[in-house]
Enzyme design. Sequence first.
Site, short mmCIF file in Angstrom:
data_model
loop_
_atom_site.label_atom_id
_atom_site.label_comp_id
_atom_site.label_asym_id
_atom_site.label_seq_id
_atom_site.Cartn_x
_atom_site.Cartn_y
_atom_site.Cartn_z
N ASP A 45 -5.22 -4.89 -6.95
CA ASP A 45 -4.66 -6.24 -7.07
C ASP A 45 -5.59 -7.37 -6.61
O ASP A 45 -5.18 -8.54 -6.65
CB ASP A 45 -3.31 -6.33 -6.37
CG ASP A 45 -3.32 -5.77 -4.96
OD1 ASP A 45 -4.38 -5.34 -4.50
OD2 ASP A 45 -2.24 -5.76 -4.33
N ASP A 55 -2.64 5.33 -2.95
CA ASP A 55 -2.05 4.14 -2.35
C ASP A 55 -1.29 3.42 -3.46
O ASP A 55 -1.80 3.28 -4.58
CB ASP A 55 -3.12 3.21 -1.77
CG ASP A 55 -3.58 3.63 -0.39
OD1 ASP A 55 -3.33 4.80 0.00
OD2 ASP A 55 -4.23 2.81 0.29
N ASP A 68 0.81 -1.22 0.00
CA ASP A 68 0.00 0.00 0.00
C ASP A 68 0.84 1.26 0.00
O ASP A 68 0.42 2.29 -0.53
CB ASP A 68 -0.91 0.02 1.23
CG ASP A 68 -1.90 -1.13 1.25
OD1 ASP A 68 -1.94 -1.91 0.29
OD2 ASP A 68 -2.61 -1.27 2.28
N CYS A 105 -0.67 -8.03 -1.16
CA CYS A 105 -0.77 -6.89 -0.24
C CYS A 105 0.28 -6.94 0.85
O CYS A 105 0.84 -5.91 1.24
CB CYS A 105 -2.15 -6.84 0.41
SG CYS A 105 -3.52 -6.57 -0.71
N HIS A 137 -7.59 -0.44 -4.18
CA HIS A 137 -6.48 -1.33 -4.49
C HIS A 137 -6.85 -2.26 -5.65
O HIS A 137 -7.86 -2.96 -5.60
CB HIS A 137 -6.00 -2.11 -3.28
CG HIS A 137 -5.57 -1.22 -2.16
ND1 HIS A 137 -5.39 -1.66 -0.87
CD2 HIS A 137 -5.29 0.12 -2.13
CE1 HIS A 137 -5.01 -0.64 -0.11
NE2 HIS A 137 -4.95 0.46 -0.85
#
Length: 423
Positions: free
Chosen positions: A305, A254, A170, A407, A303
């Site tokens: 991913d 992020d 992040d 992550c 995010h």
Amino acid sequence: MLRVRCLRGGSRGAEAAHLIGAMLGRALNGWVQKTLQSTSSAAAAQPQHVVDEEHVTEPVQQECPVCSYNEWDPLEEVIVGRAENAHVPPFTVEVKANTYEKYWSFYQKYGGWSFPADHLKKAVAEIEEMCNILRHEGVVVKRPEPLDWSVEYKTPDFTSSGMYAAMPRDILLVVGNEIIEAPMAWRARFFEYRAYRPLIKEYFRKGAKWTTAPKPTMADNLYDQDYPIRTVEDRHKLAAQGKFVTTEHEPCFDAADFIRAGTDIFVQRSQVTNYMGIEWMRRHLAPTYKVHIISFKDPNPMHIDATFNIIGPGLVLSNPDRPCRQVDMFKKAGWTVVKPPIPLIPDDHPLWMSSKWLSMNVLMLDEKRVMVDANETSIQKMFENLGIKTIKVNIRHANSLGGGFHCWTTDVRRRGTLQSYFH
């Protein structure tokens, strides 16, 4: 060395210049020797002191320890986050916009306090085992510093307590030999960079580039204080309208909203990444890298991913629940778009900060090895059908803190070169 250029005077002028240069050279040499002797004598007469300071010196001529251009080249070194001392973030407007309604009472009750101790203990043990397996696979593992995240802090614009250093993905983005610190959008994460600074300084001294994006003030103007989330339907409606809790008051992003494929980097506008942040990255990385904005049918983007995870050259996992609006662009470029199976994680398992689609939040060790959840047998079979060996690890309790394998890591070094995979 004294160099004299002769403009006139022929050979005699040159001889004179040579003589003057020699005389000056001998005089200068004698003066330097006397000065050095005097300095050495004076130094010897003084008491010796040990200076306990860190000095920035020229980097030692060696291979840079930081080098990563994509998500799949052979992984050699990685940062793995820490669950120790993890605290529930205060229930602020940006946290509410990024979490599910079923957990709002949890945040209201425990905001500013530690996550449940037993759960946290299991998460710590899982991540330790993950690190051991990475080492067994030949990967060097680095960890951030364990800090006390309960401490309340105050800036001119807000007051908050901390959260954790669990998800390096992040906050840190590695592009080539450069580490970029992201200007994240949650107030509870304002000082998260402190846990990683010893590592980053170590990499910097060994030759890596180190960039810190403009730190946001996180003043009230960065957030839509009246962001009208009450139900899941609200989320869908707002997302369809392109409305997010973060405004364009100042750049924020992020690092986990970016995903790399050589000279092409893909990013989404999300609840934590605004267009100003994306534009900062675009200008910073140009002209070597192209930053492409893509979007998804996602009611709560945060995010990329667990929605769009590139796992090989021209190979991407695309979440079937959040289809990519620009998927034809990838198909025309000759990419293979794979839809992962429905996650198997049970409904009663707490996921305080994420969805079940952490099952596709995998870490590629190379093109033919992937770290995947030991409980997710369906996606294991999918990888095996793609000819990719699965390295099975159980991080089910660590998932609850908001991340899967991708992550929980930032790849520092992958063995590969910069290439273009998107035409």
